[in-house]
Each structure stands twice: as C-alpha cells, then as structure tokens.
Design a protein around this motif. Structure first.
Motif, PDB file in Angstrom:
ATOM      1  N   SER A  10     -27.933 -43.989 -24.612  1.00 28.22           N
ATOM      2  CA  SER A  10     -26.825 -43.134 -24.200  1.00 28.22           C
ATOM      3  C   SER A  10     -27.129 -41.651 -24.393  1.00 28.22           C
ATOM      4  O   SER A  10     -26.675 -40.810 -23.607  1.00 28.22           O
ATOM      5  CB  SER A  10     -25.551 -43.511 -24.965  1.00 28.22           C
ATOM      6  N   LYS A  75     -25.943 -52.756  -9.262  1.00 24.50           N
ATOM      7  CA  LYS A  75     -24.629 -53.163  -9.759  1.00 24.50           C
ATOM      8  C   LYS A  75     -24.462 -52.688 -11.198  1.00 24.50           C
ATOM      9  O   LYS A  75     -23.405 -52.167 -11.580  1.00 24.50           O
ATOM     10  CB  LYS A  75     -24.474 -54.678  -9.687  1.00 24.50           C
ATOM     11  N   ARG A  76     -25.512 -52.849 -12.003  1.00 25.37           N
ATOM     12  CA  ARG A  76     -25.479 -52.410 -13.392  1.00 25.37           C
ATOM     13  C   ARG A  76     -25.398 -50.882 -13.481  1.00 25.37           C
ATOM     14  O   ARG A  76     -24.664 -50.338 -14.317  1.00 25.37           O
ATOM     15  CB  ARG A  76     -26.721 -52.916 -14.131  1.00 25.37           C
ATOM     16  N   LYS A  78     -23.956 -48.904 -11.397  1.00 28.89           N
ATOM     17  CA  LYS A  78     -22.569 -48.533 -11.086  1.00 28.89           C
ATOM     18  C   LYS A  78     -21.655 -48.795 -12.271  1.00 28.89           C
ATOM     19  O   LYS A  78     -20.749 -47.995 -12.561  1.00 28.89           O
ATOM     20  CB  LYS A  78     -22.085 -49.301  -9.861  1.00 28.89           C
ATOM     21  N   GLU A  79     -21.870 -49.898 -12.980  1.00 26.65           N
ATOM     22  CA  GLU A  79     -21.059 -50.216 -14.155  1.00 26.65           C
ATOM     23  C   GLU A  79     -21.221 -49.154 -15.242  1.00 26.65           C
ATOM     24  O   GLU A  79     -20.260 -48.811 -15.940  1.00 26.65           O
ATOM     25  CB  GLU A  79     -21.464 -51.585 -14.715  1.00 26.65           C
ATOM     26  N   ILE A  80     -22.431 -48.649 -15.380  1.00 28.35           N
ATOM     27  CA  ILE A  80     -22.696 -47.620 -16.386  1.00 28.35           C
ATOM     28  C   ILE A  80     -22.105 -46.279 -15.960  1.00 28.35           C
ATOM     29  O   ILE A  80     -21.424 -45.598 -16.724  1.00 28.35           O
ATOM     30  CB  ILE A  80     -24.215 -47.464 -16.635  1.00 28.35           C
ATOM     31  N   ILE A  82     -19.711 -45.503 -13.953  1.00 32.03           N
ATOM     32  CA  ILE A  82     -18.253 -45.394 -13.813  1.00 32.03           C
ATOM     33  C   ILE A  82     -17.625 -44.742 -15.033  1.00 32.03           C
ATOM     34  O   ILE A  82     -16.534 -44.152 -14.950  1.00 32.03           O
ATOM     35  CB  ILE A  82     -17.629 -46.795 -13.567  1.00 32.03           C
ATOM     36  N   ARG A  83     -18.339 -44.799 -16.175  1.00 32.90           N
ATOM     37  CA  ARG A  83     -17.831 -44.181 -17.406  1.00 32.90           C
ATOM     38  C   ARG A  83     -18.336 -42.749 -17.595  1.00 32.90           C
ATOM     39  O   ARG A  83     -17.922 -42.055 -18.529  1.00 32.90           O
ATOM     40  CB  ARG A  83     -18.246 -45.024 -18.615  1.00 32.90           C
ATOM     41  N   ALA A 130     -22.950 -44.841  -6.822  1.00 31.09           N
ATOM     42  CA  ALA A 130     -22.526 -45.246  -8.165  1.00 31.09           C
ATOM     43  C   ALA A 130     -21.768 -44.143  -8.901  1.00 31.09           C
ATOM     44  O   ALA A 130     -21.222 -44.386  -9.975  1.00 31.09           O
ATOM     45  CB  ALA A 130     -23.737 -45.667  -8.986  1.00 31.09           C
ATOM     46  N   PRO A 132     -18.854 -41.865 -10.072  1.00 26.22           N
ATOM     47  CA  PRO A 132     -17.387 -41.926 -10.052  1.00 26.22           C
ATOM     48  C   PRO A 132     -16.808 -40.696  -9.367  1.00 26.22           C
ATOM     49  O   PRO A 132     -17.379 -39.612  -9.422  1.00 26.22           O
ATOM     50  CB  PRO A 132     -17.028 -41.943 -11.543  1.00 26.22           C
TER      51      PRO A 132
END
Length: 224
Positions: A10, A75-76, A78-80, A82-83, A130, A132
């Motif tokens: 991170s 896909k992963r 995009k999941e990351i 989005i935050r 991806a 946001p």
C-alpha cells in the motif's frame, strides 16, 4: 488454476506518480509471468498491443488462458483502485477531464497526461477503466472513445453537438471558432458557456473537423 498473488504494498501504491509506476505496483502482487502477459496485452512493453494468440504462442499457453490471466488481474486492479479516490494520479486525471467540461476524447486525455511517452500512454489507457470517478464511452459513428467524470450529462452534451451540427448545416460553410461560438450562444442562449469550454466540448465529437486556419466544419465536408 487461480493466480496466486501477494498482498499489495500500500505504501508503494500510494507513492506512485505515473501510470507506469502505478501499474507496476499493482502487478507486483501477481506472479511475474502474469505481469509480463498483462503488459504485453496492453502494449506497455514496446508500444504494440499483442493479440491473445501472439502472447499465447510466446508463453506456450492457450489464447483462452491469456484472456483469463488478464481478466483476473484487471478485475483485481479495479477492486484495489476503487478505494484510491485520493490517489494523486486519479485526482490529476479527474481534474484534467473536469477542466474540459467533464468529457475528453481518450487520445486527448492520454496526450495531456502522458505527453510523448508511448509506454506511459499505454499504461494509463490500461488503468483508466479501473479509476474511480470516471466512465469510458466506446467509440461510435458520432463520437470518439471518451472519458467522462461521474455526473456528466451525455444527453446535454449530445444536445450541444446536435445544435452545433445544425448551425453548420444552415451556414453551409466552415466557420471560425469565434463565429461558430457566437451562433451557438445566440441559438442556445447559453451565455455562461465560455468559448474555450465550447471548443473543448466539441473536441470529443466525430462530427466535426478543423480545417485550414482552425475553421470548423462537418467531418464529411471536403476541406476548403
């Protein structure tokens, strides 16, 4: 077989400033070969986007396996992402699109952010879906591939374009930006729309062409 992946760093992720560095940080949690395949698919390696068939042959796997690997990774990603609403690159991209009225042609956005770096443009193009706060609109006969911000009214934009097309059809000749803008304001009564913003909003449309001396006409007209 599912792709094994490590936890994302991170700190490294949040410290990135370029699309290439951000993509590298996101791909670092996946097996090395999967990262290579993804970069090849989007053309980040050499500027040339490889087909599923080409990548499969190079790595000794099927084209379907290549597709699966890329799909799982994106896909992963995009999941990351989005935050990551406050990531510096996400904010820079959103602010750039907003400064053009909330819509930009994809190629214009890539040029504005990445300048002349082909690899940076390819990395950013891969990441934009991806990010946001943004939406990607596919190319149609009437518009280029576009990037819009959340809340942007495509209906209102299409009305602006349609009004401008009608004005050019009525004039039956190319117009300078100043003259076209004057005609538009008179017709639409949108006195709060600056001329520079008017030009920005026309840019993503495929219905206009800029001819000699920066004059605007319809794209199917012959240059004058």
């Amino acid at each position: 077989m599912a792709e094994r992946r490590k936890a994302i760093d991170s700190v490294r992720l949040s410290s990135t400033r370029t699309a290439e560095a951000l993509l590298d940080a996101l791909l670092s949690s996946f097996p090395e070969r999967s990262g290579v395949i993804t970069r090849e698919r989007f053309g980040v390696v050499d500027g040339s986007e490889k087909t599923l068939e080409e990548i499969g042959k190079a790595h000794g796997i099927t084209r379907e396996r290549v597709r699966q690997i890329v799909d799982v990774i994106m896909k992963r990603v995009k999941e990351i992402m989005i935050r990551e609403t406050d990531h510096v690159l996400v904010r820079r991209v959103i602010d750039t699109v907003k400064s053009h009225g909330g819509i930009m042609a994809m190629n214009d956005l890539l040029e504005a952010i990445a300048n002349d770096s082909v690899s940076e443009k390819k990395a950013l193009a891969a990441l934009l879906p991806a990010f946001p706060g943004l939406k990607i609109g596919k190319e149609t006969t009437k518009r280029k591939t576009v990037v819009t911000t959340d809340g942007f009214s495509m209906t209102e934009w299409e009305k602006l374009v349609a009004t401008t097309v009608a004005l050019l059809q009525e004039a039956s000749d190319v117009q300078s930006l100043e003259d076209l803008y004057t005609l538009f304001v008179k017709k639409s009564e949108q006195t709060d729309l600056a001329m520079e913003m008017f030009a920005s909003l026309l840019a993503p449309s495929a219905e206009f062409e800029k001819y000699a001396f920066g004059r605007y006409g319809l794209s199917h007209w012959s240059a004058v």
